[in-house]
Write an enzyme that holds these catalytic residues in place. Structure first.
Site, short mmCIF file in Angstrom:
data_model
loop_
_atom_site.label_atom_id
_atom_site.label_comp_id
_atom_site.label_asym_id
_atom_site.label_seq_id
_atom_site.Cartn_x
_atom_site.Cartn_y
_atom_site.Cartn_z
N SER A 174 2.09 78.21 -26.48
CA SER A 174 1.31 77.49 -27.48
C SER A 174 2.16 76.86 -28.58
O SER A 174 1.63 76.13 -29.42
CB SER A 174 0.30 78.44 -28.13
N THR A 192 -1.49 78.14 -31.63
CA THR A 192 -0.71 77.70 -32.80
C THR A 192 -0.27 78.97 -33.50
O THR A 192 -0.87 80.02 -33.28
CB THR A 192 -1.65 76.92 -33.76
N THR A 235 3.01 74.27 -33.80
CA THR A 235 2.22 74.27 -32.55
C THR A 235 2.75 73.26 -31.55
O THR A 235 3.43 72.30 -31.93
CB THR A 235 0.75 73.92 -32.87
N ARG A 259 -1.06 62.27 -29.56
CA ARG A 259 -2.12 62.97 -30.33
C ARG A 259 -1.47 63.90 -31.35
O ARG A 259 -0.55 64.64 -31.07
CB ARG A 259 -3.00 63.77 -29.37
N THR A 261 -5.66 78.07 -36.94
CA THR A 261 -5.29 77.88 -35.54
C THR A 261 -6.56 77.50 -34.79
O THR A 261 -7.66 77.85 -35.21
CB THR A 261 -4.71 79.17 -34.92
N GLY A 262 -6.40 76.84 -33.66
CA GLY A 262 -7.59 76.44 -32.89
C GLY A 262 -7.75 74.94 -32.86
O GLY A 262 -6.78 74.20 -33.07
#
Ligand code: GLY
Length: 359
Positions: free
Chosen positions: A87, A198, A216, A226, A249-250
């Site tokens: 990640s 992340t 991340t 992106r 995170t996420g």
């Protein structure tokens, strides 16, 4: 008493000016507003994958008197350099072209400085490159080819970040995305890995100095170029030395729209406790989420977690669904702590999982 219109306007303006000076609409309290008796306690918090990192950062702060940002960057470097963590950094899952692109940003509370990189290729320690942008330039964010050129000029090592394991996962994903292309599907069902992983880490030392960092490889299989929340100061992390720090995170797309880390710090400035501030920010995220990403009861179809640390050492974390944890290191040692949540995991709507089957 007779008063002329001119005197009346003048008196009114003075009154307004006095009001404005004595009570600003958005009070920004300075360090001078801290009680003279302020006594902090060192605490480091991170997303759960930072359990090794919080231990290292806490040791550096308490035993070596390290600067809070140096300590947490060293903490996240452990994951960035771990080829098995898919990640972040080396071994991170790549974009749809099979190229690993990294985002990171950091803030140093005592000096009020910040740095960021986005879509950085071929350099594993994106957090250190973000810190170098902060330390050595008059800019805050460098992206893409410019970020890589800067990193190499600063002496960072150039390396292929795509490990064999992540390359194999990318090939599986690629062969699965379209039944009508020229890639053969796998004979056995293969669950395709998907990551929004992340690492965010925040620290405060005994004198109340605070820093934050996030790094991340972003959402796996993303469109090249992106950039997620981890490069965005105020979204992926934020730090104000008079208040505290926060990070996430996420799913970055959900966080960017609410400037989550900044929002949490501003809530804490107004006296909201760290955990409650994280929960309120999850509520704000859901309120700002487009319909296609919510189920029929308005629950999110994605994961997003927030972490917050106050100047006095209080901390908290929250996520939409139960089962979340975050890492903490303080005088009680490094450990995982339960995150607050809005919904039970059993109520979570399924995310579309990609499974490869024989055609
Ligand atoms: N939070 C990481 C990302 O969305 O890229």
């Amino acid at each position: 008493m007779n008063i002329t219109r001119r005197e009346f306007i003048g008196a009114g303006a003075t009154a307004v000016a006095t009001m404005t000076l004595s009570k600003p609409l958005f009070a920004v309290e300075g360090e001078q507003s801290l009680p003279a008796t302020f006594a902090g306690r060192p605490v480091v918090i991170a997303s759960a994958n930072g359990i090794r990192g919080v231990a290292k950062a806490y040791d550096m702060i308490t035993r070596e008197n390290a600067d809070t940002l140096d300590a947490i960057v060293a903490g996240v470097n452990i994951q960035e350099l771990d080829p098995n963590d898919q990640s972040v950094g080396l071994g991170g899952l790549p974009n749809e072209d099979g190229v690993v692109q990294l985002d990171a940003c950091c803030m140093h509370g005592p000096t009020k400085r910040a740095g960021a990189v986005a879509a950085l290729e071929d350099v594993a320690t994106a957090s250190l490159v973000a810190k170098a942008v902060m330390d050595y330039t008059d800019h805050i964010m460098l992206v893409g080819a410019g970020a890589k050129k800067f990193a190499l000029e600063m002496g960072f090592e150039e390396q292929n970040l795509l490990t064999e394991k992540s390359r194999q996962d990318w090939l599986k994903w690629k062969s699965c995305i379209n039944n009508n292309d020229n890639w053969l599907d796998h004979s056995d069902p293969v669950k395709i890995k998907y990551s929004t992983g992340t690492i965010n880490m925040n620290a405060v030392n005994a004198t109340g100095d605070i820093s934050s960092v996030v790094t991340t490889s972003g959402i796996s299989w993303k469109i090249p170029g992106r950039v997620g929340d981890s490069a965005i100061i105020g979204a992926g992390q934020y730090c104000d030395n008079t208040v505290g720090a926060a990070g996430s995170t996420g799913r970055g797309e959900a966080n960017i729209k609410v400037c989550g880390a900044f929002f949490i710090v501003e809530l804490m400035r107004q006296g909201v406790a760290p955990e409650a501030a994280c929960l309120k920010t999850i509520e704000r995220v859901i309120a700002m989420t487009e319909k296609r990403l919510l189920d029929y009861r308005g629950r999110p179809r994605f994961d997003l977690s927030f972490y917050a640390l106050a100047k006095d050492g209080r901390f908290g974390g929250a996520t939409a669904y139960s089962g979340g944890q975050f890492a903490v290191a303080d005088a009680s040692g490094p450990r995982l702590v339960e995150s607050a949540y809005m919904f039970k995991m059993t109520e979570r709507p399924a995310s579309p999982a990609m499974v490869c089957r024989q055609a």
